[in-house]
Design an enzyme around this catalytic site. Sequence first.
Site, short mmCIF file in Angstrom:
data_model
loop_
_atom_site.label_atom_id
_atom_site.label_comp_id
_atom_site.label_asym_id
_atom_site.label_seq_id
_atom_site.Cartn_x
_atom_site.Cartn_y
_atom_site.Cartn_z
N LYS A 68 1.24 -0.84 -0.22
CA LYS A 68 -0.34 0.01 0.28
C LYS A 68 0.98 0.89 0.14
O LYS A 68 0.37 2.35 -0.82
CB LYS A 68 -0.44 -0.02 0.90
N ASP A 105 -9.91 3.16 1.47
CA ASP A 105 -10.80 2.59 2.83
C ASP A 105 -11.35 4.01 3.84
O ASP A 105 -12.02 3.75 4.77
CB ASP A 105 -8.53 2.14 3.47
#
Length: 276
Positions: A68, A105
Amino acid sequence: MPNNIKAGVIGYPLGHSLSPLIHNYWIERYGLHGHYDAIEIVPGRLEQSVNKMIEDGYAGFNVTIPYKQDIMSLCDALSDTAQAVGAVNTVRVGERGRLHGHNTDSYGFAENIRRALPGRSFENKTALVLGAGGAALAVLHALGGMGLGEIRITNRTAEKARRAAQRFGASVINWDRREAAAQDVELLVNTTALGMTGQPELVFDLSHLPPQAAVCDIVYKPLHTDLLRQAQRRGNDIVTGIGMLLHQARPAFEGWFGVLPDVDEALQEKILEQAL
Ligand code: ATR
């Protein structure tokens, strides 16, 4: 819309990923032509593998552990959210193979709360966030967008809490004093791995928590963690973690397939069956 749109998730290892199930469910449900694959990339081969995906015509991909952060330097553009969170979980392949990095997210977290507690506002209220890892940064960004008046962070490793707090204008609470810090909050969020199947329990006595406070756990395995069961017994509103996983996938899917999908009962059931 072109035929056979390709998307997927990259990470290592990928055995646990529920993303293929979610995205392939939507491809079928919306009658689209495409496929979403799990693409395991062994450490050290990220750049080559991503270049190969561009060559192969992927429209985009999700990014999970451990890439990420690493993927950010390969992106040609980063959304404001990705920059604020400091991580990319969604990449869209644009013209001439340019990579647009985004983070969904935060959206997933906020949307999960909004759907689970309809009509409830946390504007100018106080939140206590447990944990200061990658997931916490996405949650902290989302809380800023939800208009929280005060955000407190507590984490086993105090230095990480300090760094996160500085970045998001929050205050730091000593991990040993976490329970007392819940006494006047409207929202308590667990972003640590504690309470997840296979991990140690989260020790948190909720007796200081106001009765109107809501408790959210981003752990979804088990769906009802000890923290949520304790909150439920006291009559506090609870928000389980599965919705964050499902809702973060929606804008990513839209970026590649051009349809903003919804989370229906059948999908929730399918995912819960696999997750639990
Ligand atoms: P993620 O991306 O899922 O947030 P992470 O970055 O590894 O994963 O963060 C895990 C979080 O769980 C951290 O806040 C971590 O605390 P530390 O920063 O002190 O490591 C927390 N955590 C994990 N195991 C823990 C434990 N046994 N006790 C307290 N906190 C724990």
